[in-house]
Motif scaffolding. Structure first.
Motif, PDB file in Angstrom:
ATOM      1  N   GLN A   1       0.829  -1.197   0.000  1.00 19.60           N
ATOM      2  CA  GLN A   1       0.000   0.000   0.000  1.00 19.60           C
ATOM      3  C   GLN A   1       0.868   1.252   0.000  1.00 19.60           C
ATOM      4  OE1 GLN A   1      -3.188  -1.524   3.120  1.00 19.60           O
ATOM      5  NE2 GLN A   1      -3.824   0.420   2.252  1.00 19.60           N
ATOM      6  N   SER A   2       2.028   1.165   0.668  1.00 18.36           N
ATOM      7  CA  SER A   2       2.916   2.322   0.769  1.00 18.36           C
ATOM      8  C   SER A   2       3.753   2.448  -0.494  1.00 18.36           C
ATOM      9  CB  SER A   2       3.838   2.186   1.989  1.00 18.36           C
ATOM     10  OG  SER A   2       4.817   3.213   1.981  1.00 18.36           O
ATOM     11  N   ALA A   3       3.367   3.370  -1.366  1.00 25.03           N
ATOM     12  CA  ALA A   3       4.107   3.573  -2.608  1.00 25.03           C
ATOM     13  C   ALA A   3       5.537   4.023  -2.333  1.00 25.03           C
ATOM     14  CB  ALA A   3       3.393   4.605  -3.478  1.00 25.03           C
ATOM     15  N   ALA A   4       5.727   4.876  -1.341  1.00 24.66           N
ATOM     16  CA  ALA A   4       7.064   5.401  -1.058  1.00 24.66           C
ATOM     17  C   ALA A   4       8.033   4.286  -0.691  1.00 24.66           C
ATOM     18  CB  ALA A   4       6.987   6.433   0.064  1.00 24.66           C
ATOM     19  N   LEU A   5       7.585   3.357   0.142  1.00 25.47           N
ATOM     20  CA  LEU A   5       8.446   2.245   0.528  1.00 25.47           C
ATOM     21  C   LEU A   5       8.799   1.382  -0.673  1.00 25.47           C
ATOM     22  CD1 LEU A   5       6.870   0.954   3.876  1.00 25.47           C
ATOM     23  CD2 LEU A   5       9.157   1.926   3.587  1.00 25.47           C
ATOM     24  N   ALA A   6       7.791   0.982  -1.421  1.00 23.61           N
ATOM     25  CA  ALA A   6       8.005   0.038  -2.516  1.00 23.61           C
ATOM     26  C   ALA A   6       8.833   0.646  -3.642  1.00 23.61           C
ATOM     27  CB  ALA A   6       6.666  -0.450  -3.049  1.00 23.61           C
ATOM     28  N   LEU A   7       8.564   1.901  -3.986  1.00 23.77           N
ATOM     29  CA  LEU A   7       9.290   2.528  -5.094  1.00 23.77           C
ATOM     30  C   LEU A   7      10.761   2.734  -4.752  1.00 23.77           C
ATOM     31  CD1 LEU A   7       6.650   5.135  -6.308  1.00 23.77           C
ATOM     32  CD2 LEU A   7       7.274   2.974  -7.395  1.00 23.77           C
ATOM     33  N   GLY A   8      11.062   2.800  -3.458  1.00 28.05           N
ATOM     34  CA  GLY A   8      12.442   2.990  -3.042  1.00 28.05           C
ATOM     35  C   GLY A   8      13.340   1.786  -3.259  1.00 28.05           C
ATOM     36  N   VAL A   9      12.749   0.612  -3.519  1.00 34.49           N
ATOM     37  CA  VAL A   9      13.553  -0.601  -3.712  1.00 34.49           C
ATOM     38  C   VAL A   9      13.282  -1.272  -5.059  1.00 34.49           C
ATOM     39  CG1 VAL A   9      13.707  -1.043  -1.237  1.00 34.49           C
ATOM     40  CG2 VAL A   9      11.839  -2.080  -2.549  1.00 34.49           C
ATOM     41  N   SER A  10      12.438  -0.660  -5.906  1.00 32.42           N
ATOM     42  CA  SER A  10      11.974  -1.311  -7.123  1.00 32.42           C
ATOM     43  C   SER A  10      12.537  -0.650  -8.378  1.00 32.42           C
ATOM     44  CB  SER A  10      10.445  -1.269  -7.197  1.00 32.42           C
ATOM     45  OG  SER A  10       9.869  -1.870  -6.059  1.00 32.42           O
ATOM     46  N   GLU A  11      12.680  -1.464  -9.432  1.00 32.45           N
ATOM     47  CA  GLU A  11      13.053  -0.934 -10.736  1.00 32.45           C
ATOM     48  C   GLU A  11      11.817  -0.434 -11.500  1.00 32.45           C
ATOM     49  OE1 GLU A  11      16.384  -3.281  -9.408  1.00 32.45           O
ATOM     50  OE2 GLU A  11      14.353  -3.989  -9.750  1.00 32.45           O
ATOM     51  N   ARG A  12      10.728  -1.197 -11.429  1.00 34.66           N
ATOM     52  CA  ARG A  12       9.497  -0.844 -12.132  1.00 34.66           C
ATOM     53  C   ARG A  12       8.318  -1.012 -11.183  1.00 34.66           C
ATOM     54  NH1 ARG A  12       7.692  -4.009 -15.899  1.00 34.66           N
ATOM     55  NH2 ARG A  12       8.961  -5.833 -15.388  1.00 34.66           N
ATOM     56  N   ALA A  13       7.167  -0.466 -11.590  1.00 31.91           N
ATOM     57  CA  ALA A  13       5.985  -0.567 -10.745  1.00 31.91           C
ATOM     58  C   ALA A  13       4.726  -0.605 -11.595  1.00 31.91           C
ATOM     59  CB  ALA A  13       5.908   0.609  -9.768  1.00 31.91           C
ATOM     60  N   TYR A  14       3.735  -1.316 -11.078  1.00 23.25           N
ATOM     61  CA  TYR A  14       2.384  -1.331 -11.630  1.00 23.25           C
ATOM     62  C   TYR A  14       1.441  -0.840 -10.543  1.00 23.25           C
ATOM     63  CZ  TYR A  14       4.243  -4.506 -15.228  1.00 23.25           C
ATOM     64  OH  TYR A  14       4.977  -5.074 -16.250  1.00 23.25           O
ATOM     65  N   VAL A  15       0.444  -0.044 -10.946  1.00 24.44           N
ATOM     66  CA  VAL A  15      -0.560   0.446 -10.011  1.00 24.44           C
ATOM     67  C   VAL A  15      -1.879  -0.244 -10.337  1.00 24.44           C
ATOM     68  CG1 VAL A  15      -1.747   2.454  -9.065  1.00 24.44           C
ATOM     69  CG2 VAL A  15       0.628   2.662  -9.853  1.00 24.44           C
ATOM     70  N   LEU A  16      -2.474  -0.840  -9.315  1.00 23.05           N
ATOM     71  CA  LEU A  16      -3.696  -1.624  -9.474  1.00 23.05           C
ATOM     72  C   LEU A  16      -4.860  -0.883  -8.822  1.00 23.05           C
ATOM     73  CD1 LEU A  16      -4.222  -4.520 -10.653  1.00 23.05           C
ATOM     74  CD2 LEU A  16      -4.087  -5.367  -8.310  1.00 23.05           C
ATOM     75  N   ALA A  17      -5.977  -0.814  -9.516  1.00 23.86           N
ATOM     76  CA  ALA A  17      -7.196  -0.228  -8.960  1.00 23.86           C
ATOM     77  C   ALA A  17      -8.379  -1.043  -9.458  1.00 23.86           C
ATOM     78  CB  ALA A  17      -7.353   1.232  -9.371  1.00 23.86           C
TER      79      ALA A  17
END
Length: 243
Positions: free
Chosen positions: A202-218
């Motif tokens: 849920q925490s975008a800040a945490l996850a983006l800090g360790v990831s190369e890419r990201a998907y957002v799900l809604a």
């Protein structure tokens, strides 16, 4: 990333529970040795998506390929033996067993470790989480919430996965424990250096800090994706608000 080069490739994956569609036509990839964040508000479908990959819930339609081979055609234990480890939301540790026995069970059940290699696998987990070494003879059900989360992640790591699914590893934890877990993901040592990781948060800040890419799900659908360092934070926030 082209799906033929991916460690994990989902194509038009849908997941239903009875008449409820939790995941609706999701396509994504995770590369070898890559960390990919799966972001979204509570109820967006993140956990349902991870469970569909590991074969632990829901009726699945579409395609789930691990190194080009389908994961939809086998029982859950076969998925684990093919290299998928899932640290689930809620931890799911075995309370009556000791910390060491939880780890040993995971190491042997995956059938991906030679017997002589198992002690070294446990030592790797204890090097990541020294508190687990201190508690190794204690029943897992007596651990604190943070220690149980460490054990859940440790059980996944000790199985020597090619693909690690992490579901909300920060949920309900004290900040100092969250930092310890995310420092491990940032350092990417040992097993974590070679496996692909799909990280639900849920925490975008945490996850983006360790990831190369990201998907957002809604509402079960991918609404935004891109490189972690290039994601439009306003669009990400809007996806959360409109979930």
């Amino acid at each position: 990333m082209h799906t033929s080069d991916a460690l994990l490739a989902l194509d038009n994956l849908s997941v239903t529970y009875g008449h409820v569609r939790a995941v609706d036509g999701v396509s994504l990839t995770v590369g070898h040795g890559e960390v990919v964040a799966l972001l979204g508000a509570n109820g967006a479908g993140k956990s349902s998506l991870l469970r569909a990959i590991s074969g632990t819930g829901g009726e699945r339609n579409g395609s789930v390929l691990l190194q080009g081979e389908s994961l939809l055609d086998g029982a859950r234990y076969r998925v684990a033996r093919r290299g998928v480890a899932h640290a689930m939301e809620g931890r799911r540790i075995i309370g009556p067993l000791t910390v060491a026995d939880n780890l040993l069970l995971a190491a042997h059940a995956s059938q991906r470790n030679e017997r002589r290699a198992v002690p070294g696998r446990l030592d790797e987990v204890f090097s990541y989480f020294p508190k687990l070494y201190e508690r190794r003879a204690q029943h897992a059900g007596l651990l604190s919430g943070g220690e149980q989360q460490m054990l859940a992640i440790g059980r996944a790591i000790v199985s020597r996965p090619d693909l690690l699914l992490l579901d909300e590893p920060s949920m309900g934890l004290a900040p100092i424990v969250i930092e310890e877990i995310y420092e491990l993901l940032r350092s990417r040592e040992g097993t974590l250096a070679s496996c692909g990781i799909l990280l639900s948060e849920q925490s975008a800040a945490l996850a983006l800090g360790v990831s190369e890419r990201a998907y957002v799900l809604a509402r079960g659908r991918i609404v935004f994706d891109g490189r972690a360092d290039e994601l439009d934070k306003e669009k990400v926030a809007a996806a959360y608000l409109n979930n």
